[in-house]
Structures are given as C-alpha cells and as structure tokens.
Design an enzyme around this catalytic site. Sequence first.
Site, PDB file in Angstrom:
ATOM      1  CE  LYS A  41      -3.858   1.777   2.732  1.00 12.05           C
ATOM      2  NZ  LYS A  41      -4.619   1.543   3.957  1.00 12.05           N
ATOM      3  NE  ARG A  90     -14.285   5.928  10.546  1.00  9.11           N
ATOM      4  CZ  ARG A  90     -13.406   5.788   9.571  1.00  9.11           C
ATOM      5  NH1 ARG A  90     -12.580   6.756   9.289  1.00  9.11           N
ATOM      6  NH2 ARG A  90     -13.367   4.686   8.857  1.00  9.11           N
ATOM      7  CB  SER A 127      -5.536   8.391   7.794  1.00 12.69           C
ATOM      8  OG  SER A 127      -5.425   8.150   9.169  1.00 12.69           O
TER       9      SER A 127
END
Length: 159
Positions: A41, A90, A127
């Site tokens: 990644k 979240r 992020s």
Amino acid sequence: MRRVVCPGSFDPVTNGHLDIISRASRLYDEVIVAVLINITKKSLFTVDERIEMLREVSAQYGNVRVDRFHGLLVDFCETNGISAVVKGLRAVSDFDYEMQMAQMNYSMAKVETMFMTTNPLYSFLSSSLIREVAKYGGDVSGLVPEPVIGRLRARLAES
Ligand code: PNS
C-alpha cells in the site's frame, strides 16, 4: 496485566485515533498501538515516521506503547500476550467490515474485539480524507494533533 492492541495504518494519526487511544488507556493497564507494515500500500508517511508521530502524541499517556507489525494481527497478539483489540466505530458503514475482522480474529485465535463509539466530533474523520484535504491546502487544524500538521505541511511541500 490487561493489555489491549489498537491496530491501524495511522497514515497519519488523527484526533479520532488519539481519542480512542486515550479512552482505551483509561480502561486497560497497557495499550499497544500497532502500526501495520504494508509494503503493497502506497503511504504518505513511512512506518518509522508514523511511529514517531504516534510516540510524540501519545507520550502524555503513561501506559501507551507504540510498535509495528506485519502479517496477522492475531500473531502479534500472541507474541505480545494481548487478548483483545480495541477499534473505534465511526458509523454503521464501518460495522460490516469491522464485524467480519472481529469474528475472523476470534475464530482464529480467540482474540476479542472491543468496539468503542467514536467521539461525534471526529465521526467523519479518516486519515485518507486528512491526506486529501491537506494536499489541496485545506485546514486540518483541530482534526489532527499539532505535530502532525507540521509534518503534513513539510511532506506535501516536498512533492
Ligand atoms: O487503519 P486501517 O488500515 O483500517 O487498519 C486495518 C488493520 C491494520 C487493523 C487490519 O487491516 C489488520 O488487522 N491487518 C492485519 C492483517 C490481518 O490480521 N488480517 C486479518 C484480519 S481478520
């Protein structure tokens, strides 16, 4: 000793992450923040840089340690005597994937997952959004810890 791991990419750490880390530090004897080493990644910050930032912003909590891992999280848990993972949720959209991972981790190694509801102040934060907003010069103050703001500016000025 009750030890919990807070795993993630932390590219970079946000105030949402820090909120979960600080709340977990009040519930457990030790919190290990574990940064995933994922060479496939592309990241904005190296693992070392992410760890430096995490150490700096979590230094105020005496029982938080920052480490790195690769491979399976349950293997890191076994090596470090950790029986539970803490994750922030979240929104409902987080739930499906988190539930799958939690059940897989329990089925592989009986590692429990504790879900903590994110502080509503940070429920929209990620992020990746921070990276995108910062990239185009948006204001991320109040969303990431102060030391991260300087690092973001410096990194984006390089590119
Ligand atoms: O911040 P992220 O990238 O959403 O964190 C994801 C993370 C690191 C928690 C997750 O990808 C993970 O635990 N990876 C380690 C590999 C692993 O154990 N995979 C099986 C999970 S069921």
